[in-house]
Motif scaffolding. Structure first.
Motif, PDB file in Angstrom:
ATOM      1  N   PHE A 123      41.259 -41.950  -3.513  1.00 17.02           N
ATOM      2  CA  PHE A 123      40.710 -43.311  -3.060  1.00 17.02           C
ATOM      3  C   PHE A 123      42.030 -44.103  -2.678  1.00 17.02           C
ATOM      4  N   LYS A 124      41.815 -45.120  -1.913  1.00 23.90           N
ATOM      5  CA  LYS A 124      42.921 -46.186  -1.907  1.00 23.90           C
ATOM      6  C   LYS A 124      42.081 -47.561  -1.480  1.00 23.90           C
ATOM      7  N   THR A 125      42.693 -48.625  -2.120  1.00 25.64           N
ATOM      8  CA  THR A 125      42.109 -49.970  -1.959  1.00 25.64           C
ATOM      9  C   THR A 125      42.927 -50.825  -2.331  1.00 25.64           C
ATOM     10  N   LYS A 126      43.190 -51.877  -1.627  1.00 26.03           N
ATOM     11  CA  LYS A 126      44.343 -52.673  -2.034  1.00 26.03           C
ATOM     12  C   LYS A 126      43.699 -53.793  -2.955  1.00 26.03           C
ATOM     13  N   LYS A 127      42.521 -54.032  -2.871  1.00 25.85           N
ATOM     14  CA  LYS A 127      41.759 -54.965  -4.035  1.00 25.85           C
ATOM     15  C   LYS A 127      41.976 -54.674  -5.209  1.00 25.85           C
ATOM     16  N   LEU A 128      41.735 -53.365  -5.585  1.00 26.55           N
ATOM     17  CA  LEU A 128      41.985 -52.896  -6.844  1.00 26.55           C
ATOM     18  C   LEU A 128      43.484 -53.144  -7.409  1.00 26.55           C
ATOM     19  N   ALA A 129      44.418 -53.006  -6.646  1.00 20.31           N
ATOM     20  CA  ALA A 129      45.824 -53.390  -7.154  1.00 20.31           C
ATOM     21  C   ALA A 129      46.014 -54.819  -7.555  1.00 20.31           C
ATOM     22  N   ASP A 130      45.274 -55.571  -6.647  1.00 23.12           N
ATOM     23  CA  ASP A 130      45.419 -56.967  -6.618  1.00 23.12           C
ATOM     24  C   ASP A 130      44.634 -57.539  -8.001  1.00 23.12           C
ATOM     25  N   ARG A 131      43.530 -56.892  -8.269  1.00 19.79           N
ATOM     26  CA  ARG A 131      42.862 -57.120  -9.415  1.00 19.79           C
ATOM     27  C   ARG A 131      43.487 -56.559 -10.759  1.00 19.79           C
ATOM     28  N   VAL A 132      44.168 -55.638 -10.823  1.00 18.61           N
ATOM     29  CA  VAL A 132      44.837 -55.018 -11.875  1.00 18.61           C
ATOM     30  C   VAL A 132      45.975 -55.914 -12.179  1.00 18.61           C
ATOM     31  N   PHE A 133      46.695 -56.434 -10.872  1.00 15.61           N
ATOM     32  CA  PHE A 133      47.702 -57.394 -11.252  1.00 15.61           C
ATOM     33  C   PHE A 133      47.222 -58.791 -11.722  1.00 15.61           C
ATOM     34  N   ILE A 161      36.177 -49.464  -0.010  1.00 14.93           N
ATOM     35  CA  ILE A 161      37.203 -48.864  -0.445  1.00 14.93           C
ATOM     36  C   ILE A 161      37.325 -47.688   0.567  1.00 14.93           C
ATOM     37  N   ARG A 162      38.524 -47.128   0.742  1.00 13.88           N
ATOM     38  CA  ARG A 162      38.600 -45.607   1.790  1.00 13.88           C
ATOM     39  C   ARG A 162      39.008 -44.319   0.759  1.00 13.88           C
ATOM     40  N   PHE A 163      38.768 -43.408   1.160  1.00 13.55           N
ATOM     41  CA  PHE A 163      38.768 -42.255   0.397  1.00 13.55           C
ATOM     42  C   PHE A 163      38.943 -41.131   1.360  1.00 13.55           C
ATOM     43  N   THR A 164      39.713 -39.954   0.876  1.00 13.02           N
ATOM     44  CA  THR A 164      39.995 -38.605   1.444  1.00 13.02           C
ATOM     45  C   THR A 164      39.442 -37.593   0.723  1.00 13.02           C
ATOM     46  N   VAL A 165      39.018 -36.497   1.141  1.00 13.44           N
ATOM     47  CA  VAL A 165      38.618 -35.399   0.386  1.00 13.44           C
ATOM     48  C   VAL A 165      40.247 -34.400  -0.077  1.00 13.44           C
TER      49      VAL A 165
END
Length: 262
Positions: free
Chosen positions: A133-143, A83-87
């Protein structure tokens, strides 16, 4: 106490009751209320690849962070996901990269590979920081979860329908039992009626056959007499007539007699 005093006490009591009634009735705001939970499917207007979290704890090295989230969609993350994140409030910096370690309800821990992209080097990273946070895997798993939930809802509806049928049968067992008994009683009564009718028919047929038997016997006897009367005898003799005469002991001499001379 005069009437004026009674009237004054009545006003005070009414005012106090009204005040307490107003206090006990809360005034809920019309705006700012959180909407109902989306218990059905995905919202097409929501980007599920992005979410926010707050750092609640970290290890001694400062590399492993425990993050609290208000949206529990992070339960679909798995160990090893990147996962990727910014403050928060530091959008000019790039995303930092981290690897998910553990996942639990409303919490997950991650191992940060490097803070340099999203945080100043050699600067202390405090607890309580809000991260984006930003992660495309989470969107895929939510779908995938939403689609699988559709199947689960269909299965649940099927089970509920079966349960309703079972409950309806159990609740109406006595009525169903009475209906079954009544149904078979009707069949039994119908069979009894058919049996009684069949026996009555047999008895009537027996009496009728007895009368026919007697009548036919009379007719057969009459026919036998007629047959004997109208029987045609044979023309040839079957026995010697002389022998028959002897048999009857008639007063005749032995035959044939001698011929008399004239």
């Amino acid at each position: 106490m005069n009437k004026f005093g009674e009237f004054l006490l009545t006003l005070i009591f009414c005012y106090t009751a009204t005040s307490y009634a107003n206090v006990l009735t809360p005034a809920h705001p019309d705006e700012g209320v959180v909407g109902p939970a989306n218990n059905s499917f995905m919202d097409p207007n929501v980007d599920y690849s992005r979410f926010m979290g707050r750092v609640t704890d970290k290890d001694d090295t400062g590399k492993v962070l425990k993050v609290h989230v208000e949206n529990n969609n992070t339960k679909f993350l798995k160990t090893g996901d990147i996962i990727r994140f910014t403050v928060n409030n530091q959008s000019e910096r790039r995303f930092c990269k981290a690897s998910v370690r553990t996942v639990e309800d409303f919490y997950f821990s991650m191992y940060v590979l490097d803070f340099d992209a999203c945080w100043e080097k050699d600067r202390y990273f405090p607890r309580g920081m809000q991260l984006n946070f930003k992660t495309k895997k989470l969107a895929d798993r939510v779908f995938e979860a939403a689609k699988y939930r559709e199947l689960l809802i269909l299965r649940k509806e099927g089970f509920i329908k079966q349960l309703n049928d079972i409950n309806h049968f159990l609740w109406t067992y006595d009525q169903q039992r009475l209906k079954a008994v009544q149904k078979f009683d009707e069949k039994i009564n119908a069979l009894k009626r058919e049996k009684r009718l069949a026996l009555d028919n047999l008895i009537y047929k027996k009496q009728e056959n007895i009368l026919l038997q007697a009548e036919l016997t009379k007719k057969i006897d009459s026919l036998d007499e007629s047959l004997d009367h109208y029987k045609v005898e044979r023309q040839e003799y079957m026995q010697d007539r002389w022998a028959m005469d002897h048999d009857r002991d008639l007063p005749f001499v032995r035959r044939p007699q001698k011929i008399k001379n004239p």
